[in-house]
Design a protein around this motif. Structure first.
Motif, mmCIF file in Angstrom:
data_model
loop_
_atom_site.group_PDB
_atom_site.id
_atom_site.type_symbol
_atom_site.label_atom_id
_atom_site.label_comp_id
_atom_site.label_asym_id
_atom_site.label_seq_id
_atom_site.Cartn_x
_atom_site.Cartn_y
_atom_site.Cartn_z
ATOM 1 N N VAL A 1 0.701 -1.313 -0.052
ATOM 2 C CA VAL A 1 -0.205 0.136 -0.211
ATOM 3 C C VAL A 1 0.882 1.262 0.128
ATOM 4 O O VAL A 1 1.897 0.874 0.627
ATOM 5 C CB VAL A 1 -1.018 -0.139 0.998
ATOM 6 N N HIS A 2 0.491 2.220 -0.770
ATOM 7 C CA HIS A 2 1.164 3.419 -0.825
ATOM 8 C C HIS A 2 0.391 4.479 -0.160
ATOM 9 O O HIS A 2 -0.510 5.158 -0.397
ATOM 10 C CB HIS A 2 1.425 3.954 -2.307
ATOM 11 N N LEU A 3 0.775 4.744 1.258
ATOM 12 C CA LEU A 3 -0.047 5.620 2.198
ATOM 13 C C LEU A 3 -0.076 7.010 1.454
ATOM 14 O O LEU A 3 -1.053 7.754 1.728
ATOM 15 C CB LEU A 3 0.592 5.725 3.423
ATOM 16 N N ASP A 4 0.958 7.585 0.845
ATOM 17 C CA ASP A 4 0.775 9.041 0.299
ATOM 18 C C ASP A 4 -0.677 8.878 -0.790
ATOM 19 O O ASP A 4 -1.205 9.769 -0.934
ATOM 20 C CB ASP A 4 2.169 9.461 -0.280
ATOM 21 N N GLU A 5 -0.599 7.945 -1.463
ATOM 22 C CA GLU A 5 -1.593 8.074 -2.253
ATOM 23 C C GLU A 5 -3.095 7.631 -1.803
ATOM 24 O O GLU A 5 -4.049 8.330 -2.226
ATOM 25 C CB GLU A 5 -1.425 6.653 -3.241
ATOM 26 N N GLU A 6 -2.959 7.088 -0.654
ATOM 27 C CA GLU A 6 -4.321 6.670 0.093
ATOM 28 C C GLU A 6 -4.579 8.036 0.732
ATOM 29 O O GLU A 6 -5.714 8.364 0.782
ATOM 30 C CB GLU A 6 -4.010 5.630 1.347
ATOM 31 N N PHE A 7 -3.739 8.853 1.437
ATOM 32 C CA PHE A 7 -3.848 9.845 2.111
ATOM 33 C C PHE A 7 -4.490 11.328 0.980
ATOM 34 O O PHE A 7 -5.377 11.986 1.224
ATOM 35 C CB PHE A 7 -3.043 10.324 2.889
ATOM 36 N N ASN A 8 -3.870 10.882 -0.254
ATOM 37 C CA ASN A 8 -4.246 11.867 -1.263
ATOM 38 C C ASN A 8 -5.834 11.570 -1.722
ATOM 39 O O ASN A 8 -6.545 12.599 -2.305
ATOM 40 C CB ASN A 8 -3.557 11.835 -2.533
ATOM 41 N N ASN A 9 -6.452 10.409 -1.463
ATOM 42 C CA ASN A 9 -7.620 9.778 -1.875
ATOM 43 C C ASN A 9 -8.546 10.382 -0.744
ATOM 44 O O ASN A 9 -9.610 9.754 -0.914
ATOM 45 C CB ASN A 9 -7.416 8.501 -2.467
ATOM 46 N N LEU A 10 -8.132 10.633 0.467
ATOM 47 C CA LEU A 10 -9.202 10.684 1.599
ATOM 48 C C LEU A 10 -10.062 11.599 1.477
ATOM 49 O O LEU A 10 -11.220 10.881 2.007
ATOM 50 C CB LEU A 10 -8.072 11.114 2.658
ATOM 51 N N SER A 11 -10.110 12.430 0.914
ATOM 52 C CA SER A 11 -11.483 13.436 0.277
ATOM 53 C C SER A 11 -12.170 12.558 -0.437
ATOM 54 O O SER A 11 -13.578 12.697 -0.354
ATOM 55 C CB SER A 11 -10.941 14.793 -0.109
ATOM 56 N N LYS A 12 -11.778 12.059 -1.524
ATOM 57 C CA LYS A 12 -12.532 11.302 -2.514
ATOM 58 C C LYS A 12 -13.389 10.198 -1.613
ATOM 59 O O LYS A 12 -14.396 10.146 -1.821
ATOM 60 C CB LYS A 12 -11.799 10.571 -3.611
ATOM 61 N N TYR A 13 -12.704 9.334 -0.618
ATOM 62 C CA TYR A 13 -13.399 8.546 -0.085
ATOM 63 C C TYR A 13 -14.399 9.259 0.889
ATOM 64 O O TYR A 13 -15.441 8.319 1.091
ATOM 65 C CB TYR A 13 -12.327 7.770 0.843
ATOM 66 N N ALA A 14 -14.022 10.089 1.526
ATOM 67 C CA ALA A 14 -15.008 10.697 2.418
ATOM 68 C C ALA A 14 -16.359 11.219 1.807
ATOM 69 O O ALA A 14 -17.233 11.079 2.367
ATOM 70 C CB ALA A 14 -14.330 11.762 3.223
ATOM 71 N N ASP A 15 -15.794 11.798 0.601
ATOM 72 C CA ASP A 15 -17.170 12.177 -0.301
ATOM 73 C C ASP A 15 -18.168 11.003 -0.753
ATOM 74 O O ASP A 15 -19.231 11.052 -0.638
ATOM 75 C CB ASP A 15 -16.537 12.920 -1.655
ATOM 76 N N GLN A 16 -17.405 9.826 -0.949
ATOM 77 C CA GLN A 16 -18.178 8.807 -1.331
ATOM 78 C C GLN A 16 -18.861 8.125 -0.074
ATOM 79 O O GLN A 16 -20.233 7.960 -0.225
ATOM 80 C CB GLN A 16 -17.488 7.655 -1.962
ATOM 81 N N ILE A 17 -18.380 8.071 0.904
ATOM 82 C CA ILE A 17 -19.182 7.770 2.299
ATOM 83 C C ILE A 17 -19.982 8.740 2.664
ATOM 84 O O ILE A 17 -21.051 8.133 2.988
ATOM 85 C CB ILE A 17 -17.825 7.487 3.370
ATOM 86 N N GLU A 18 -19.871 9.861 2.661
ATOM 87 C CA GLU A 18 -20.893 10.862 2.744
ATOM 88 C C GLU A 18 -22.243 10.916 1.797
ATOM 89 O O GLU A 18 -23.140 10.953 2.491
ATOM 90 C CB GLU A 18 -20.190 12.155 2.794
ATOM 91 N N ALA A 19 -21.833 10.644 0.686
ATOM 92 C CA ALA A 19 -23.005 10.397 -0.266
ATOM 93 C C ALA A 19 -23.803 9.341 0.046
ATOM 94 O O ALA A 19 -25.008 9.378 0.012
ATOM 95 C CB ALA A 19 -22.345 10.374 -1.573
ATOM 96 N N ALA A 20 -23.161 8.233 0.485
ATOM 97 C CA ALA A 20 -23.849 6.962 1.114
ATOM 98 C C ALA A 20 -24.788 7.365 2.305
ATOM 99 O O ALA A 20 -25.787 6.872 2.486
ATOM 100 C CB ALA A 20 -22.871 5.848 1.191
ATOM 101 N N ILE A 21 -24.103 8.206 3.199
ATOM 102 C CA ILE A 21 -24.974 8.553 4.436
ATOM 103 C C ILE A 21 -26.034 9.225 3.970
ATOM 104 O O ILE A 21 -27.213 9.087 4.744
ATOM 105 C CB ILE A 21 -23.693 9.329 5.216
ATOM 106 N N ASN A 22 -26.060 10.189 3.067
ATOM 107 C CA ASN A 22 -26.953 10.969 2.707
ATOM 108 C C ASN A 22 -27.920 10.177 1.922
ATOM 109 O O ASN A 22 -29.294 10.661 1.731
ATOM 110 C CB ASN A 22 -26.644 12.307 1.845
ATOM 111 N N ASN A 23 -27.885 9.268 1.305
ATOM 112 C CA ASN A 23 -28.748 8.338 0.659
ATOM 113 C C ASN A 23 -29.288 7.382 1.448
ATOM 114 O O ASN A 23 -30.118 6.446 0.733
ATOM 115 C CB ASN A 23 -28.089 8.011 -0.746
#
Length: 66
Positions: free
Chosen positions: A43-65
């Motif tokens: 795993v490349h943590l720098d890539e994962e942390f760069n994607n943190l906002s995208k992951y959170a956006d997807q999770i938040e969309a699921a919460i809202n739906n």
């Protein structure tokens, strides 16, 4: 009480506000990254942390739906 049930009950109080939903989404995204980091797969943590906002956006969309 199991940790999962306890955590679910604690999270429920945050789902009534936009800021609370975002906090839950970011926390969940960090848990996903932590799970990936603890797996035997590379795993490349720098890539994962760069994607943190995208992951959170997807999770938040699921919460809202829900």
């Amino acid at each position: 009480m199991s940790d999962v049930k306890h955590n679910a009950l604690n999270v429920a109080q945050y789902l009534n506000t936009t800021a609370g939903k975002r906090t839950v989404a970011v926390s969940a995204a960090l848990e996903v990254i932590a799970a990936r980091a603890s797996s035997p797969a590379p795993v490349h943590l720098d890539e994962e942390f760069n994607n943190l906002s995208k992951y959170a956006d997807q999770i938040e969309a699921a919460i809202n739906n829900r």
